[in-house]
Design a protein around this motif. Structure first.
Motif, PDB file in Angstrom:
ATOM      1  N   LEU A  32       0.838  -1.202   0.000  1.00 11.65           N
ATOM      2  CA  LEU A  32       0.000   0.000   0.000  1.00 11.65           C
ATOM      3  C   LEU A  32       0.871   1.249   0.000  1.00 11.65           C
ATOM      4  CD1 LEU A  32      -2.862  -0.836   2.524  1.00 11.65           C
ATOM      5  CD2 LEU A  32      -2.870  -0.988   0.048  1.00 11.65           C
ATOM      6  N   VAL A  33       1.922   1.233   0.831  1.00 12.48           N
ATOM      7  CA  VAL A  33       2.805   2.386   0.917  1.00 12.48           C
ATOM      8  C   VAL A  33       3.491   2.621  -0.427  1.00 12.48           C
ATOM      9  CG1 VAL A  33       4.962   3.227   1.926  1.00 12.48           C
ATOM     10  CG2 VAL A  33       3.184   2.300   3.401  1.00 12.48           C
ATOM     11  N   ARG A  36       1.174   3.937  -3.072  1.00  8.00           N
ATOM     12  CA  ARG A  36       0.502   5.172  -2.642  1.00  8.00           C
ATOM     13  C   ARG A  36      -0.996   4.965  -2.503  1.00  8.00           C
ATOM     14  NH1 ARG A  36       3.973   9.593  -6.022  1.00  8.00           N
ATOM     15  NH2 ARG A  36       5.902   8.465  -5.806  1.00  8.00           N
ATOM     16  N   MET A  37      -1.357   3.852  -1.892  1.00  6.76           N
ATOM     17  CA  MET A  37      -2.771   3.550  -1.725  1.00  6.76           C
ATOM     18  C   MET A  37      -3.127   3.399  -0.268  1.00  6.76           C
ATOM     19  SD  MET A  37      -3.466   0.932  -4.678  1.00  6.76           S
ATOM     20  CE  MET A  37      -3.458   1.512  -6.328  1.00  6.76           C
ATOM     21  N   VAL A  38      -2.332   4.025   0.573  1.00  3.95           N
ATOM     22  CA  VAL A  38      -2.553   3.910   2.005  1.00  3.95           C
ATOM     23  C   VAL A  38      -3.968   4.317   2.362  1.00  3.95           C
ATOM     24  CG1 VAL A  38      -1.967   5.050   4.146  1.00  3.95           C
ATOM     25  CG2 VAL A  38      -0.170   4.147   2.695  1.00  3.95           C
ATOM     26  N   VAL A 220      -0.137   0.952   7.946  1.00  4.12           N
ATOM     27  CA  VAL A 220       0.678   2.039   7.413  1.00  4.12           C
ATOM     28  C   VAL A 220       2.000   2.210   8.136  1.00  4.12           C
ATOM     29  CG1 VAL A 220       0.691   4.454   6.791  1.00  4.12           C
ATOM     30  CG2 VAL A 220      -1.460   3.243   6.979  1.00  4.12           C
ATOM     31  N   VAL A 221       1.923   2.307   9.461  1.00  2.73           N
ATOM     32  CA  VAL A 221       3.070   2.838  10.185  1.00  2.73           C
ATOM     33  C   VAL A 221       4.307   1.935  10.118  1.00  2.73           C
ATOM     34  CG1 VAL A 221       3.805   3.947  12.308  1.00  2.73           C
ATOM     35  CG2 VAL A 221       1.426   4.078  11.630  1.00  2.73           C
ATOM     36  N   ALA A 224       5.718   2.127   6.587  1.00  2.00           N
ATOM     37  CA  ALA A 224       6.364   3.407   6.276  1.00  2.00           C
ATOM     38  C   ALA A 224       7.695   3.520   7.012  1.00  2.00           C
ATOM     39  CB  ALA A 224       5.450   4.566   6.657  1.00  2.00           C
ATOM     40  N   PHE A 227      10.111   1.562   5.178  1.00  2.00           N
ATOM     41  CA  PHE A 227      10.398   2.278   3.939  1.00  2.00           C
ATOM     42  C   PHE A 227      11.508   3.309   4.150  1.00  2.00           C
ATOM     43  CE2 PHE A 227       9.108   5.730   0.905  1.00  2.00           C
ATOM     44  CZ  PHE A 227       9.348   5.028  -0.256  1.00  2.00           C
TER      45      PHE A 227
END
Lengths: 375, 457
Positions: A32-33, A36-38, A220-221, A224, A227
């Motif tokens: 997702l990250v 860019r579909m978070v 997400v977290v 990311a 990342f």
């Protein structure tokens, strides 16, 4: 406390379920990250609510399977609707997401508050989950006694691991280079739907134990954070899983200490890990970059000073040098210190003089740093 | 109206509060929508929660002003964090929004549950911020909402031109000397303000819909930012009031979700019906285009069959026309489609029905020539100007013959030096009429466009 006690304690159940949720979410979250579909993942975590409510109304139970079907349906519906709205050019992608998920969420809240008031389908529960209650609901499978949520999330984790392993290449290509993927005959759209279906299923499974918001945090977290720390997909996946599990454990410890929401604690500590990585990541972190910037500045000032000393001849006055470059006293000290230490300049009274070694060093480095300044 | 105010003060508060929120949310949402920051509002709403809790912990009271301030600070901080994360790392905006949203909210939940477990008397009620509980709005809350809402609207009115620049052309604004960064900050702070006054009414999660859904609906109807913002405000206000009334009348109908479902319904209707943009509208437009293309193709087919046989009088059968467009089922039209198109042409007296099929009327020949002319001129243009081989140009011309205007064709003809033959050696029909005098069917035969002495018939 011995090990057997620990394995039967509620802490163990909570940590197990939390780790399963964290790992399942982190795996998918990486994609997702990268894609860019978070925010579509965020939307899914809210918009599956009516599916859960309807499954409950129809079956009258909180059994997992119908709920996963119901929620999966609404998950896919959300993805399709967002896609349709966005493709039709009537709304941007952000707005498509922003109108679809609140509508579904509102529908879910409405169904629950109108038709399912007296049951244990509490909206609070849906939102922040009640991982603390997971130890109360035990399933025995093949002689192993574990919380039901652990079985469900364990199954979902296995499913996600299989998905990422089997479709690794497809996911990778479509995430980094959709055009290449299309040229290779892989449909980015099909992969998109597969990924989003997996996210929906994971969201629903996690929903019951940790609630919508923790799902978003876990999606997400950690991903990311990973990342920020690596540039390789494999490492990112591994790191995200480890970070997710660490967040779950430390979050539980925090919740235990403060006597507060466990899901909230896990989200908070995931945020803590992200902040640490943001600040202290090697090379790319805020601190590392500030440090590199400072070093570069000192190095450049040192070179400028060397050139200035050579042009000025013997024992150039310190104050005059500083004035030449509009440096404050501190800047001068910073520039001079490493030069003195490495013996490129020497102190002569109140002035500085280039040593033969400094002369040689200049010859090797050339006059590039000053060239643009004097031209 | 008197009955409303005497009726029930709670209902009045809910009604007025929801309407105010709807109006202000719709107006501010228009800007967020156009700046593609719809989901920032969502993050800000979530980010406000820990602010509410910390304000409560610090002041120990639920006085709206203190909590309002706390939420405001936390919301602005959330927006700032999104910016810092995007600027300071390679994490993209969507991830940054997701991080701020979930972590702030997580912290908020931690604080909320921490507060609930404290041995205080007055802590209950903070969770109304989660789902909103319009029924708990007091007279004082309404006053705060009205004043703050009015300030926001006045500021938006004063800075309308500047915000418009920000939404549409930030770089131009900066180049002519507007402080775009400052305006951006102002707009974001105003957004946070609206989010914060909405929390009590619709709650953290549905706040984003209060901003975006009315704006998205208004976007379908409006042609300018001003009308969009006004319409969004109106839709928001009406939905707020209607949702409040309905939820007051029906038991167990929470206000926030009802409002959101109202505005979502209006959005759905707008997307389907809005003139010019709606689904129905573009469907009709596409259908009209398809029908015109079919009619033009049929005229052209009859013309070309006549041309090939050098017999303009013979009727062309349905089968012939069908096979001219390729086999049915393999890209070719269905028999019924061809027949329907021919009937439509018959009604407009472009073709006439004979026993064995159809034949062009004088009008029909004129129309057919126009299409064939566009087609062949375009083919010639492609071969001459773009050096395409003559067997590669037909398909492109098939599309262009339906889109070129008469003026385009005259221009094309001039550029190509008034040619008379296409790349395949077939004649290019000359222009029949002066396109400037295109109104009447039989008038305005221009001097530069000679008419062939014998018509096709």
């Amino acid at each position: 406390m011995n090990w057997s006690d620990f394995f039967h304690s509620s802490s163990f159940s909570i940590l197990l379920v939390g780790s399963f949720v964290a790992a399942s979410c982190a795996l998918l979250g990486c994609f997702l990250v990268l894609r860019r579909m978070v925010l579509l993942g965020d939307a899914l975590s809210h918009s599956v609510l009516p599916g859960i409510a309807i499954a409950f109304l129809l079956t009258g139970s909180l059994a997992s399977f119908p709920m996963i079907i119901g929620a999966g349906t609404f998950g896919v519906l959300t993805v399709v609707l967002v896609q349709l709205l966005n493709r039709s050019g009537r709304l941007g992608e952000d707005a498509s997401i922003g109108v679809v998920f609140p509508a579904f969420f509102a529908l879910g809240v409405l169904i629950i508050s109108r038709y399912a008031r007296d049951v244990d389908l509490d909206i609070d529960c849906v939102l922040f989950g009640e991982i603390a209650y997971t130890p109360l609901d035990i399933w025995v499978l093949g002689g192993v006694e574990l919380p039901r949520a652990a079985w469900v999330m364990g199954g979902i984790l296995v499913f996600n691991v299989l998905l990422v392993t089997l479709l690794y290449k497809e996911l990778k290509v479509t995430s980094f280079d959709p055009a290449l993927a299309a040229a290779l005959g892989l449909s980015p759209l099909v992969v998109h739907y597969i990924l989003m279906s997996a996210v929906s299923v994971t969201v629903v499974g996690s929903f019951q134990s940790v609630g919508a918001i923790l799902v978003v945090a876990m999606l997400v977290v950690p991903a990311a954070t990973a990342f920020l720390l690596t540039r390789r997909l494999r490492q990112m996946l591994g790191l995200a899983v480890v970070l997710g599990v660490l967040s779950a454990w430390s979050g539980y410890a925090m919740a235990y200490a403060l006597d507060c929401s466990i899901a909230g604690g896990m989200a908070t500590s995931a945020g803590g890990f992200f902040s640490l990585a943001f600040l202290f990541a090697p090379r790319r972190g805020v601190v590392a970059r500030a440090h590199a910037y400072r070093r570069l500045r000192v190095e450049l000032s040192g070179q400028l000073l060397l050139l200035h000393l050579r042009a000025g001849g013997d024992a150039t006055d310190r104050a005059a040098s500083a004035h030449r470059f509009a440096w404050r006293a501190r800047d001068l000290r910073r520039a001079v210190r490493p030069l003195l230490a490495s013996g490129l300049v020497e102190q002569v009274g109140d002035g500085l003089r280039l040593t033969p070694r400094g002369e040689r060093a200049l010859q090797e480095q050339g006059t590039a740093p000053l060239a643009h300044r004097e031209s | 109206m008197q009955w409303l105010f005497e009726w029930n003060s709670t209902l009045r508060n809910v009604l007025v509060g929801s309407a105010i929120l709807g109006v202000v949310g719709g107006v501010m949402g228009s800007f967020a929508l156009l700046r593609r920051q719809s989901l920032l509002g969502d993050a800000l709403a979530h980010a406000a929660l820990p602010g509410v809790c910390i304000a409560f912990l610090l002041t120990g009271s639920k006085a709206p002003s203190g909590l309002f301030l706390g939420a405001l600070v936390a919301g602005v901080l959330g927006a700032l964090f999104v910016l810092i994360i995007v600027r300071g790392s390679r994490v993209k905006e969507d991830s940054a929004i997701g991080i701020v949203l979930s972590v702030f909210f997580g912290i908020g939940i931690v604080l909320l549950t921490y507060i609930q477990n404290l041995p205080l008397g007055s802590q209950s009620g903070l969770d109304t911020y989660l789902f909103g509980q319009a029924a708990t709005l007091l007279r004082e809350d309404i006053r705060v909402m009205a004043i703050v809402g009015a300030i926001v609207l006045v500021l938006v009115g004063l800075c309308f031109k500047e915000f418009k620049l920000l939404a549409f052309d930030r770089e131009f604004g900066a180049s002519v000397g507007f402080p775009m960064r400052g305006l951006e900050v102002l707009l974001t702070v105003l957004l946070v303000v609206v989010v914060v006054i909405g929390l009590r009414t619709v709650g953290v999660i549905l706040m984003v819909a209060t901003l975006i859904t009315p704006a998205a609906a208004a976007r379908q109807w409006a042609r300018s930012l001003g009308s969009m913002a006004l319409l969004a405000g109106a839709i928001g206000g009406v939905c707020g009031a209607a949702g409040a009334l309905l939820s007051a009348g029906v038991p167990h109908l929470p206000t926030g979700p009802t409002i959101v479902l109202f505005s979502s319904a209006i959005l759905a209707v707008s997307i389907i019906l809005a003139p010019g943009r709606g689904v129905v509208w573009s469907w009709l437009r596409a259908r009209r285009l398809t029908d015109r293309v079919r009619r033009e193709n049929l005229l052209k087919d009859i013309y070309r069959i006549g041309e090939a046989a050098n017999d303009w009088e013979a009727a062309v059968s349905l089968e012939r026309l069908q096979s001219a467009r390729g086999q049915a089922g393999q890209g070719g039209p269905a028999r019924a489609t061809v027949a329907r198109t021919a009937q439509a042409l018959e009604r407009s007296a472009q073709v006439e029905r004979l026993t064995g099929g159809w034949r062009l009327t004088a009008d029909g020949v004129e129309s057919a020539e126009r299409v064939v002319r566009k087609h062949r001129l375009w083919e010639l243009f492609l071969t001459r100007r773009l050096d395409l081989p003559s067997d590669h140009v037909h398909r492109d011309a098939e599309a262009m013959e339906h889109t070129l205007t008469d003026e385009d064709v005259l221009e094309l003809e001039r550029t190509l030096g008034n040619p008379s033959v296409d790349p395949h050696g077939r004649p290019i029909p000359p222009a029949r009429r002066d396109p400037d005098a295109d109104q009447g069917p039989e008038t305005g035969r221009g001097p530069g466009a000679p008419i062939p002495e014998e018509g096709a018939n």
